[in-house]
Design a protein around this motif. Structure first.
Motif, mmCIF file in Angstrom:
data_model
loop_
_atom_site.group_PDB
_atom_site.id
_atom_site.type_symbol
_atom_site.label_atom_id
_atom_site.label_comp_id
_atom_site.label_asym_id
_atom_site.label_seq_id
_atom_site.Cartn_x
_atom_site.Cartn_y
_atom_site.Cartn_z
ATOM 1 N N GLU A 169 2.821 81.816 -10.148
ATOM 2 C CA GLU A 169 3.451 81.226 -8.828
ATOM 3 C C GLU A 169 2.750 81.469 -7.557
ATOM 4 O OE1 GLU A 169 8.004 80.206 -9.360
ATOM 5 O OE2 GLU A 169 7.313 82.290 -9.896
ATOM 6 N N ASP A 170 3.105 80.910 -6.744
ATOM 7 C CA ASP A 170 2.734 80.980 -5.235
ATOM 8 C C ASP A 170 3.252 82.476 -4.929
ATOM 9 O OD1 ASP A 170 1.367 80.714 -2.921
ATOM 10 O OD2 ASP A 170 2.515 78.941 -2.047
ATOM 11 N N ASN A 171 2.326 83.065 -4.085
ATOM 12 C CA ASN A 171 3.086 84.417 -3.667
ATOM 13 C C ASN A 171 2.261 84.726 -2.308
ATOM 14 O OD1 ASN A 171 0.777 86.267 -4.394
ATOM 15 N ND2 ASN A 171 1.113 84.897 -6.298
ATOM 16 N N TRP A 172 2.835 85.677 -1.648
ATOM 17 C CA TRP A 172 2.311 86.018 -0.320
ATOM 18 C C TRP A 172 1.060 86.871 -0.466
ATOM 19 C CZ3 TRP A 172 2.323 91.138 0.553
ATOM 20 C CH2 TRP A 172 3.444 92.076 0.220
ATOM 21 N N ILE A 173 0.734 87.593 -1.698
ATOM 22 C CA ILE A 173 -0.587 88.099 -1.750
ATOM 23 C C ILE A 173 -1.667 87.191 -1.814
ATOM 24 C CG2 ILE A 173 -1.837 89.742 -3.314
ATOM 25 C CD1 ILE A 173 0.521 91.313 -2.644
ATOM 26 N N HIS A 174 -1.297 86.088 -2.614
ATOM 27 C CA HIS A 174 -2.349 84.887 -2.728
ATOM 28 C C HIS A 174 -2.462 84.428 -1.270
ATOM 29 C CE1 HIS A 174 -3.959 81.151 -4.150
ATOM 30 N NE2 HIS A 174 -3.353 80.692 -3.441
ATOM 31 N N GLN A 175 -1.258 84.111 -0.552
ATOM 32 C CA GLN A 175 -1.507 83.614 0.630
ATOM 33 C C GLN A 175 -2.522 84.392 1.479
ATOM 34 O OE1 GLN A 175 -0.964 80.598 1.386
ATOM 35 N NE2 GLN A 175 0.565 79.834 -0.157
ATOM 36 N N LEU A 176 -2.134 85.530 1.580
ATOM 37 C CA LEU A 176 -2.874 86.739 2.194
ATOM 38 C C LEU A 176 -4.391 86.484 1.945
ATOM 39 C CD1 LEU A 176 -0.965 89.895 2.223
ATOM 40 C CD2 LEU A 176 -1.352 88.606 4.236
#
Lengths: 919, 216
Positions: free
Chosen positions: A158-165
Motif C-alpha cells: 500500500e501507499d505509505n510515507w516511506i514510499h512518498q519520501l
C-alpha cells in the motif's frame, strides 16, 4: 435412498456456507488493500477544492501537497513502550520502579513546555509489531486479512510515507529491527538491520542502533532517520515489566536519548530537526501484547523541536492532564491516535499524504513544527496585516486539514468502489454529508474573504474523526451478533446432520439382523467420545499447536484398542502391527513438521533438539527423511512400486475393458511424467500430469452419466468407480507434494488398507458401517495433513508447490495448485476413497447383499464423516469465539478457524460430488 | 491348596503390600538419594522398579493359577521373563502413542516401561503363564469367574488409563518441569494403578455377594 444423501449433503453444505459466511463477517475483519499511490500532481489535476488559491510562491515542482514545515525528522521507536515509562509518575496512583526512568525526556518536557510534548498515543489492535509498523507507515488500520496482491512476501504494497519520501527524493536511513527491511526492501538509502527473532537477546539490536546513531547524527546526508530499539520488548517478554532487566534497559535507552538530545542541541544542522520518540505498541505487565486491552494499546509518543516556537502554541495544546516531573516542574501530556501519525508526519515533511491513510493531521504535533507558523498560505496582501501568530497558524492548519479531508474522501470513494465488503451505506451517506458541509463552509469563507477560523477546522475534524470511528468499527471490532448467529447455524446444522444420520442408521438396522445392534451402538459412542476429546482440546492454544500430535495420539489409541479386541476375538493380525508401525512413521513426519514450524512461530515452544538429534539412528527411520538418505533413488523406487500397485489393482478391479485401458495408460503416463520431472526438472511434465488428472476426472463423470461404468455387481461397480476417481487425483497430489509424495501416498494406501482390514471385529457382516473405522479414517486424514509439512497458519502453506510446472505467477492458477497441495492429501483423497470402507472386504457374505443395503451403508459412512468434520469445526468456531480476546487470537486461533472453515466447506462439497458420482 | 479362594479383604491386603512396595521405593529414593521423580526421573523410576518388582512377582506367583502343575519357583521365573517382555510391549505402545525417542530419553523410557510392565504384564504372567485362553478371558471380561481376574485386570487397566490421561498435560505451555516425559505419565499410571487396586476389592466383594445370592 440415493436421493437422501444428495439432498442431505446439499442442505448441510448450504447451512455451513451460511454459518461460515456470517461468522466470518463478524469475526474476520477484512479490508481490501488498494494499490493506488498519491502523486504530487494529484492536487492540481483533481481540482481539489482546497488548492483554489495555492500560494503564489509555490512553483510547479513542489514535491508535496503542503510545504514542508521541518527539515528533518529523527524517529526513535522503542518497541513496546508503555505510556507510564515516559509520563511522570505523579500521574499514576503509585510510583513503580519502572517509572521515571526516561528522565531525559521528562526533563525536556518540563523545561521546554512550548517546544516539546508527551502524548499518550492510542494504538489500534492488533498490537503486534508488524501490523503496527504497517499502520504507522500507511496510516490505515491493518486487519488480520488484508486482501492484497502480495502472495507471500510481507513487503508493504500500500501507499505509505516511506514510499512518498523516496519518491520525492528524500534520503531515509534505518537502523534496528529487521522487520523494517522486510516491509521496505528497497526503500532505504542506508540500513543497519539486526535480527528481531531471538527474544532472549536483549542487547544486539539496541547496541547496534546506538553504535550507528551518533555518527549519523553528525552527518548531513539524511532527511529521515529511523532507529528501532527492541530491548524493551524483549525484556518484557522474558522478564516482565516489573523486573531489574527492564529497569536497566530503560536506563540504557535513557542514556542514548540523553546523548541524542545533547547532540541535537549542539549541532547547527539539526536545529530544524524534529525528534520523535515513540512506541509501536505497549505491553502488559507480563510483557504480552497483541490484543486490545488498554495496557497494550496505550503507548507513548514524545516530540521535541530544538528551535523555540511562538508561545501562543500553548493555546493550541489541548487542556490536558499534568503532573509534577522529577525536577518539580509541571509536565503536561496530551492524547493522540496512532492512526494520525502517518498523515501528520507527511504534513510535517511536506510529502503527499499516503493514499490509504485515514488519519487526521494532529494539531498539536503539527504546531510543534516551526514551518507551521510561517505564512505559507496567505495571499501577498495579507503580509502587511500584523495578524497574530495564532491566526496564521490556524489558517495554515485549516488548509492542511482541507487537503487531508479531500484525501480521505478520495480514499473512501475508491474503497467503496473497489472493495469486497464496503461500508454500510447509511454511514457513508452521513460521512458524505459531513464532508460536503465542511467543504461548502470552506469555500464560503474563502469567497467572503473572511479567513477560515475555528469553525472550519472543527468541521473538517468532525468529518475525519467520524470516518475514523466508522473505519474502526468496520475493521477492528467484532460483530458479536453475527458471530452468534453464525455459531447458532453451525449448531443447527449439526442437529440436522445428527437427525439425518439417526434416520439412516435406524433404517439400516431394519435391514440387518438385530443382534449386532448393541455392539454397533457402543462403537458409535466410542467414536463420538474421540471426536469430543479432539474437539474440546481446541480450547487451548497448546493443543491447537500440537493438533497433529493429538490426532496421532488418538489414532494410536484406536489402533491399540483394535489390537486389544483382536486379542479378545482371536489372535493379532499382521495389519494391526503394520498399522502401529505406520503410526510411528507418521508421527515422526508430524514432529518434523512441527520443528519446521517452530522455526517461524514464536508461540510454538517445541524442543526439536530432543527428537531429531538422532545420530544413532539412520534417518531412514523418520518420515520423509527417507529422501535425505537416498535423495534421488528412493522416491523413484516407491513411485515405481506405486505405479505397479495401482496398475495391478486397476486391472483386477475395473471390469470394463476400455475404462481399464484408459485409466491404466493415464496413470502410467502420469507416473512417467512425474519421474521425468524429478530427473530433468522439465516444466512440461507437471503440466501433463495436471492435464491427465483433469481429463480423467471429467471423463469419469461423462462415462458415469453415459452409463458405461454401470456394469457388474453393485459392490464391484462402486469399488471400480472409487478406484478410478482416486487414480485420477493421486498423481496430481503426489507431484505437488514433492519428493515426499510417493512415500506419503504409500503410507496413506497401507494405512487405509490396515483400517479396512481391521474394521468390524466381532461383527458378523463385515460390510456394515463401522463408526470406529470412519473415525480412524478422519484422524488419519488429519495426521497426513500435518505429516506432509503443513500446519494451520499462512506461513504453513507450501508456496513452492504452487510453482511446480509454472514459473510465472498468476493468482488463480497458483491459488488452485496451492489449494490442491494443501487439502489434497487430507481432504480430497480420503473423501473420494471412503467407498472402499464399505466395499473392500470381498468376503462371501457380501456377494448376495442387497443393493439398497450397500447404498445405505455408503450413505451412513459419508454422513458420519461429514458429521465428524462438522462437530470439530463447530468446536473450533466456538473456541475462537470464546478466545477472541486471547493474546494469540491473530497468530493462532484465527488461522486455525480459516483453515478449518475452508476444510469443512471443502468436505461438504466433496461429499456432494461423491454423492452425485457414486450414488 | 486354597485354589484362588481369597476374599475381598485378602485382596485388599495383597494390594496394600504392592502399594507399600511403591511407597518404599519412593521413600528410598527421596531419603537415600534425595532424588524425586521431577528432578531426575530415570534414577527414581529405577528405584521404584527395583522395590516393586520382588513384591509383585512373589505375591502373584503365590496366586498362580495352576498350583498342581506349576511350582512357586516356576511362577517366579515366568514373572522374571515376563518383566522384559512386558517392558518391550509397553515401550512399543508408548512410542506409538508419541513418546520421544531421543537418546537422552532412553533410560527413563526403559525404567518407565519396566514399571508399567510390573503394573500390567508381570502379574498376569506370574498367574497365567502362557495360557492363551486365560489371557483372552481377562482382556474381554467375558467370564470374570475368578477373583484373581479382578485383582489382575482392574489395576492393570487403571494403570494404562491413568498413563493415557497423564499424557494430556504434556503439550500445554505451562513450562512446568513435570510436563516432561515420562513424569506426568508416571504419576498418571501410579494414580490409576492405586485407584484400580482400591476398586478391585470392591468389585470382588460385589461379585461374591452376587454369587452368594445366586446360590441361595
Amino acid at each position: 435412498m440415493r436421493m437422501r444423501l444428495k439432498a442431505a449433503a446439499a442442505a448441510v453444505l448450504c447451512l455451513h456456507c451460511l454459518g461460515v459466511y456470517l461468522f466470518t463477517r463478524g469475526f474476520l475483519l477484512t479490508r481490501t488493500e488498494l494499490s493506488a499511490f498519491s502523486l504530487p500532481s494529484d492536487l492540481l489535476q483533481a481540482q481539489a477544492p482546497c488548492c483554489s488559491d495555492l500560494p503564489s510562491t509555490t512553483d510547479q515542482d513542489l514535491p508535496g501537497w503542503t510545504p514542508p514545515t521541518v527539515e528533518r525528522v529523527l524517529i526513535l521507536i522503542v518497541d513496546a513502550l508503555r505510556f507510564d515509562f515516559v509520563a511522570p509518575s505523579s500521574l499514576f496512583q503509585k510510583k513503580q520502579k519502572w517509572m521515571d526512568r526516561l528522565s531525559s525526556l521528562q526533563h525536556l518536557a518540563s523545561t521546554h513546555p512550548s517546544s516539546s510534548r508527551i502524548f499518550k498515543a492510542i494504538a489500534d489492535p492488533p498490537t503486534t509489531s508488524l501490523q503496527r509498523l504497517k499502520a504507522l507507515t500507511t496510516g490505515g488500520l491493518p486487519t488480520f486479512i488484508d486482501v492484497g496482491n502480495s502472495f507471500a512476501a510481507p513487503a508493504i504494497q500500500e501507499d505509505n510515507w516511506i514510499h512518498q519520501l523516496v519518491h520525492t527524493g528524500r534520503r531515509v536511513v534505518m537502523m534496528g529491527d529487521d522487520t523494517w527491511t522486510q516491509l521496505f526492501p528497497h526503500h532505504f538509502n542506508h540500513s543497519y538491520p539486526y535480527p528481531s527473532f531471538n527474544v532472549k537477546d536483549l542487547h544486539t539490536v539496541d547496541n547496534g542502533v546506538a553504535q550507528h546513531l551518533v555518527p549519523w547524527l553528525h552527518r548531513q546526508d539524511w532527511d529521515v532517520l529511523i532507529g528501532h530499539f527492541l530491548g524493551v520488548d524483549h525484556a518484557g517478554h522474558i522478564f516482565g515489566v516489573d523486573s531489574q532487566p527492564m529497569v536497566q534497559k530503560l536506563e540504557q535507552i535513557n542514556a542514548i536519548l540523553q546523548n541524542v538530545t545533547d547532540i541535537m542541541n549542539s549541532q547547527k544542522h539539526l536545529e530544524n530537526t524534529m525528534l520523535i520518540v515513540m512506541g509501536d505498541h505497549a505491553q502488559t505487565l507480563n510483557g504480552d501484547h497483541g490484543g486490545g486491552t488498554s495496557e497494550e494499546v496505550e503507548t507513548c509518543l514524545f516530540a521535541w523541536m530544538p528551535r523555540s516556537l511562538p508561545s501562543s502554541i500553548s493555546s493550541i495544546f489541548h487542556p490536558s492532564t499534568c503532573g509534577l516531573g522529577l525536577n518539580g516542574k509541571n509536565i503536561c501530556t496530551s492524547t493522540m491516535q496512532q492512526l494520525d501519525f502517518a498523515v501528520s508526519i507527511s504534513a510535517l515533511l511536506g510529502i503527499p499524504f499516503p493514499f490509504g491513510s485515514i488519519g487526521r493531521v494532529n494539531p498539536e504535533l503539527y504546531a510543534l513544527s516551526p514551518g507551521s507558523w510561517d505564512r505559507q498560505w496567505l495571499p501577498a496582501s495579507f503580509y502587511e496585516d500584523p495578524s497574530s501568530d495564532l491566526k496564521t497558524w490556524k489558517n495554515n492548519y485549516a488548509h492542511v486539514l482541507c487537503i487531508n479531508s479531500w484525501q480521505v474522501k478520495r480514499y473512501i470513494d475508491s474503497y467503496s468502489a473497489t472493495s469486497v465488503m464496503g461500508f454500510p451505506s447509511d454511514d457513508l451517506h452521513y460521512i458524505t454529508k459531513l464532508y460536503n458541509e465542511a467543504q461548502s463552509r470552506w469555500s464560503d469563507s474563502k469567497n467572503s474573504s473572511c479567513k477560515p477560523e475555528n469553525g472550519t477546522i472543527d468541521e473538517f475534524s468532525d468529518f475525519l474523526l467520524s470516518f475514523a470511528t466508522l473505519a474502526r468499527s468496520a475493521w477492528t471490532e467484532f460483530d458479536m451478533k453475527l458471530m452468534g448467529v453464525g455459531l447458532g447455524i453451525f449448531i443447527i446444522s449439526i442437529i440436522f446432520h445428527l437427525f439425518v444420520f439417526e434416520r439412516v442408521h435406524s433404517l439400516s438396522n431394519v435391514y440387518d439382523n438385530k443382534t449386532q445392534k448393541s455392539s454397533n451402538h457402543l462403537q458409535i459412542y466410542v467414536a463420538f467420545l474421540l471426536v469430543a476429546v479432539r474437539a474440546v482440546s481446541f480450547l487451548s492454544n497448546s493443543y491447537i499447536l500440537a493438533e497433529g500430535r493429538v490426532a496421532n495420539f488418538l489414532l494410536a489409541t484406536t489402533a491399540i484398542g483394535s489390537i486389544r479386541s483382536s486379542l479378545v476375538y482371536g489372535k493379532i493380525k499382521k495389519h494391526d502391527l503394520v498399522f502401529l508401525i505406520l503410526i510411528i512413521l507418521i508421527r515422526f513426519g508430524i514432529e518434523k513438521g512441527m520443528s519446521k514450524q517452530a522455526a517461524t512461530n514464536p508461540f510454538l515452544n517445541y524442543d526439536s533438539g530432543s527428537d531429531f538429534d538422532l545420530k544413532w539412528l539412520p534417518s531412514l527411520f523418520e518420515g520423509h527423511d527417507f529422501v535425505t538418505l537416498l535423495p534421488e533413488i528412493s522416491p523413484m523406487i516407491i513411485l515405481f512400486l506405486l505405479s505397479f500397485l495401482s496398475c495391478k489393482y486397476i486391472t483386477c478391479t475395473v471390469h470394463s475393458r476400455y475404462i481399464k485401458w484408459v485409466v491404466t495408460v493415464g496413470t502410467m503416463l502420469s507416473y512417467l511424467f512425474i519421474a521425468t520431472f524429478w530427473l530433468s526438472e522439465r516444466s512440461f511434465a507437471p503440466k501433463m500430469v495436471y492435464v491427465i488428472g483433469l481429463s480423467l476426472f471429467v471423463l469419469n463423470f461423462v462415462l458415469r452419466y453415459l452409463g458405461i461404468l454401470e456394469k457388474g455387481e453393485t459392490v464391484q461397480r462402486l469399488r471400480s468407480l472409487a478406484l478410478v476417481m482416486v487414480s485420477a487425483w493421486s498423481p496430481t497430489i503426489l507431484i505437488l507434494l514433492g519428493k515426499q509424495g510417493p512415500f506419503v501416498v504409500l503410507v496413506c494406501i497401507i494405512a487405509g488398507w490396515s483400517i479396512i482390514s481391521s474394521k468390524n471385529k466381532g461383527l458378523l457382516d463385515d460390510c456394515k458401517m463401522d463408526p470406529i473405522s470412519v473415525m480412524q479414517w478422519s484422524l488419519l486424514a488429519i495426521c497426513l495433513f500435518y505429516q506432509t509439512g503443513h500446519w494451520c497458519t499462512f506461513d504453513g502453506l507450501r508456496y513452492g508447490a504452487a510453482f511446480i510446472g509454472f514459473d510465472e505467477f498468476k493468482v488463480v492458477r497458483q491459488a488452485i495448485l496451492l489449494f490442491v497441495d494443501t487439502f489434497g492429501i487430507s481432504h480430497i483423497l480420503p473423501i473420494f476413497s471412503l467407498p472402499f470402507l464399505v466395499t473392500i472386504p470381498n468376503s462371501s457374505s457380501s456377494k448376495g447383499r442387497d443393493k439398497t443395503v450397500i447404498f445405505l451403508n455408503l450413505t451412513q459412512v459419508y454422513l458420519l464423516y461429514g458429521l465428524i468434520t462438522a462437530i470439530t469445526t463447530t468446536f473450533t468456531v466456538l473456541c475462537v469465539a470464546i478466545q477472541r480476546r486471547h493474546l494469540m487470537v491473530w497468530g493462532l486461533f484465527a488461522p486455525k478457524y480459516v483453515f478449518d472453515a475452508i476444510g469443512l466447506l471443502l468436505t461438504d462439497v466433496l461429499i456432494c460430488v461423491s454423492a452425485l458420482y457414486y450414488c | 491348596m486354597r485354589k484362588a479362594e481369597i476374599g475381598a479383604t485378602t485382596a485388599l491386603a495383597l494390594h496394600s503390600l504392592c502399594a507399600a512396595g511403591l511407597a518404599t521405593g519412593y521413600w528410598l529414593s527421596h531419603s537415600l538419594y534425595s532424588s524425586s521423580l521431577i528432578t531426575d526421573p530415570a534414577p527414581t523410576l529405577r528405584i521404584l522398579t527395583v522395590c516393586e518388582a520382588p513384591v509383585v512377582i512373589l505375591l502373584f506367583s503365590w496366586l498362580r493359577r495352576d498350583h498342581d502343575r506349576c511350582s512357586f519357583i516356576k511362577a517366579v521365573a515366568r514373572g522374571l521373563i515376563g518383566l522384559p517382555i512386558g517392558a518391550l510391549i509397553n515401550a512399543f505402545g508408548t512410542i506409538v502413542l508419541g513418546a520421544p525417542v531421543g537418546l537422552k530419553f532412553w533410560p527413563a523410557t526403559i525404567y518407565w516401561s519396566m514399571l508399567m510392565s510390573l503394573f500390567t504384564f508381570v502379574p498376569a504372567a506370574c498367574v497365567f503363564g502362557a495360557s492363551k485362553l486365560d489371557w483372552q478371558q481377562i482382556l474381554s471380561y467375558s467370564k470374570p469367574s475368578n477373583i484373581v481376574d479382578y485383582m489382575l485386570s482392574v489395576p492393570a487397566h487403571g494403570a494404562i488409563i491413568g498413563a493415557w490421561l497423564g499424557a494430556w498435560p504434556m503439550p500445554l505451555d505451562w513450562e512446568r518441569p513435570w510436563q516432561e516425559w515420562p513424569i506426568c505419565v508416571t504419576y498418571g499410571a501410579i494414580a490409576g494403578h492405586l485407584i484400580g487396586m482400591l476398586f478391585s476389592p470392591v468389585l470382588i466383594f460385589l461379585h461374591r455377594r452376587h454369587i452368594r445370592t445366586k446360590t441361595e
